[in-house]
Every structure is written in C-alpha cells, then in structure tokens.
Enzyme design. Structure first.
Site: not given
Ligand code: XBP
Ligand code: MG
Length: 251
Positions: A9, A11, A18, A55-56, A85, A128
C-alpha cells in the site's frame, strides 16, 4: 507455496502522507476555490473512512457539511478541486517533506536482490505514487516495481478487494504466493478479501482499527538501529522486518 511477491500500500504504509500531505493539499485546494472548508487533523481522521480523494470530498459534503448548497455542476467542481489538490500534493512531495517510513527502502532493496516481484496497490492517484517514489525514495524507484496499481483503474476502491485482484493478475501470481503490507482497516479488508496474507504497520490514524487475522501488527518495519514494536503476532526474535521474517509470516 513459496513467497514470491510483496505488495505495498502507499498512503500510511510507504510513507505517512495523510496528515501533513494529502490533508494540507485538500485544504489548499478548498482555499484556492474560495471555499471555507477546513479539514483539521481530527476531522481528517474521520474522513479517512472513505478512500479516494474525490470520494472523500463528496462524503464530506454529504455528511459533514450538509448546509452547503451544491451547484448544478458539482461533479465538475469535485474533479477540479481534486486536480488542484493533486497539484499541491506534488508540491509538498517535491519539497522533500514526506520521508519513507522505517525499513521500506531496506526491505525493497533486499526483495529486489532476491529477485522477488514487487507491486504497489493503492487508491491514490497514479501521479502521486510516482512523485512520492521519485522524491522520497529514489529517482528510479518507480522501476523497482513490476506492477503499479493505483487510483481509478478499478471502480470499487478499497475496502473492495478489486485493486488487489487486478495487481496479482498483472503480476501473474496466486494470492497464496504474496504478502501485502497495509496500514489501515480499509486496506486490510481489501488485501484479505483477495486472499492475501497481510502485515500491518500502523499509523497514528489507524492504530486503534481492527486488524484481527493479520499475520503481524507492527509499529513499523523497523531498522537495525531503531527496532520495531510488535503489537500482535511473533517477530521470531527479530528486531526489524527482513525477507526472512516475511517468509516466516507467510509460512
Ligand atoms: C489512501 C487514500 C487516498 C489518499 C488521497 O490510499 O485513500 O485517497 O488519501 O489520494 P492508500 P487521492 O492507503 O490505498 O494508498 O486524493 O489521490 O485519492
Ligand atoms: Mg493506506
């Protein structure tokens, strides 16, 4: 079955992106669009229940900002906000402010030396991932991975297992030959849903989540000079996670 592949993974797992990365970038985009929305550290932790930035944003408007009157082109606005963003997020990464978590670089290099297959499995935007790898790991690090599965390539994001199924199909391996490394319950549900054994490295945002059934739960992968804390599972006497330990967890 032999362990041939490790799936990471991004993030929270490769880097703690985050709170001081994505969150700041979202807030900058809201400000640039003249919106008085502000996601503080605590609120952002709650919003992380929803994966995917677009989505967030929609989830925030629907559940946390019900007074906001959506314009008729709200879908366009979400797309534009998210593009903005993403631009700010890249600037934060390029400033070199988001380091890799302990043990990531060391473990990746050991896996490559052993000719293992490596994949990225994330809901974040593909750009990213490449920017993070380039700025915080190695200029060539995107090429360390056999597969990079990211963003909108599957419609159903984590906790759905779809992105893991997509990645292992591209790798050409069975789930039983893999271990995933995740930091969150949403990610764990996705990897487990695909039948993949999973090691958890928690963050401040995820340390109280439910990871029952994980192969191990760790503070981080650890380094020889800064050992990990094992929150659940066995470390077989080791102080940091190396491929030998991954093989024991996998067995
Ligand atoms: C984490 C997420 C991502 C990021 C934001 O993904 O949910 O949406 O918070 O990135 P993971 P984007 O832990 O699976 O890597 O704004 O590009 O969606
Ligand atoms: Mg993660």
């Amino acid at each position: 079955m032999t362990l041939t592949s490790i799936l990471f993974d991004v993030d929270g797992t490769l880097a703690d992106t985050e709170r001081d990365g994505h969150r700041i970038a979202f807030n900058k985009a809201f400000e640039a669009f003249g919106l008085d929305w502000n996601w503080d550290v605590e609120l952002y932790g709650r919003l992380l229940a929803v994966t995917g930035g677009k989505e967030r944003i929609r989830h925030y408007v629907d559940h946390w900002n019900k007074a906001y009157v959506k314009p008729s082109d709200f879908d366009d606005l979400v797309s534009q906000l998210h593009r903005e963003k993403t631009k700010y997020y890249a600037e934060i990464l390029e400033a070199g402010n988001i380091p890799m978590r302990p043990g990531i670089s060391r473990l990746l290099k050991e896996a490559m030396a052993r000719d293992m297959k490596l994949a990225i499995v994330t809901t974040t935007t593909p750009g990213n991932v490449t920017t993070l790898l380039k700025c915080s790991l190695d200029p060539d690090a995107a090429n360390w991975f056999d597969v990079i599965a990211a963003g909108d390539i599957v419609p159903a994001k984590k906790p759905a297992p779809d992105i893991y199924f997509w990645a292992i199909e591209r790798l050409g391996v069975q789930p039983q030959a893999c271990i995933a490394v995740e930091d969150s319950e949403n990610g764990f549900q996705a990897s487990r849903g695909a039948g993949i054994k999973t090691v958890i490295t928690v963050t401040d945002y995820t340390k109280d989540q439910n990871f029952s059934g994980a192969a191990a739960i760790l503070s981080d992968l650890g380094e020889p000079e800064t050992p990990f804390n094992v929150l659940q599972g066995s470390s077989y006497g080791k102080r940091y996670a190396d491929i030998d330990l991954f093989e024991r967890w996998h067995a």
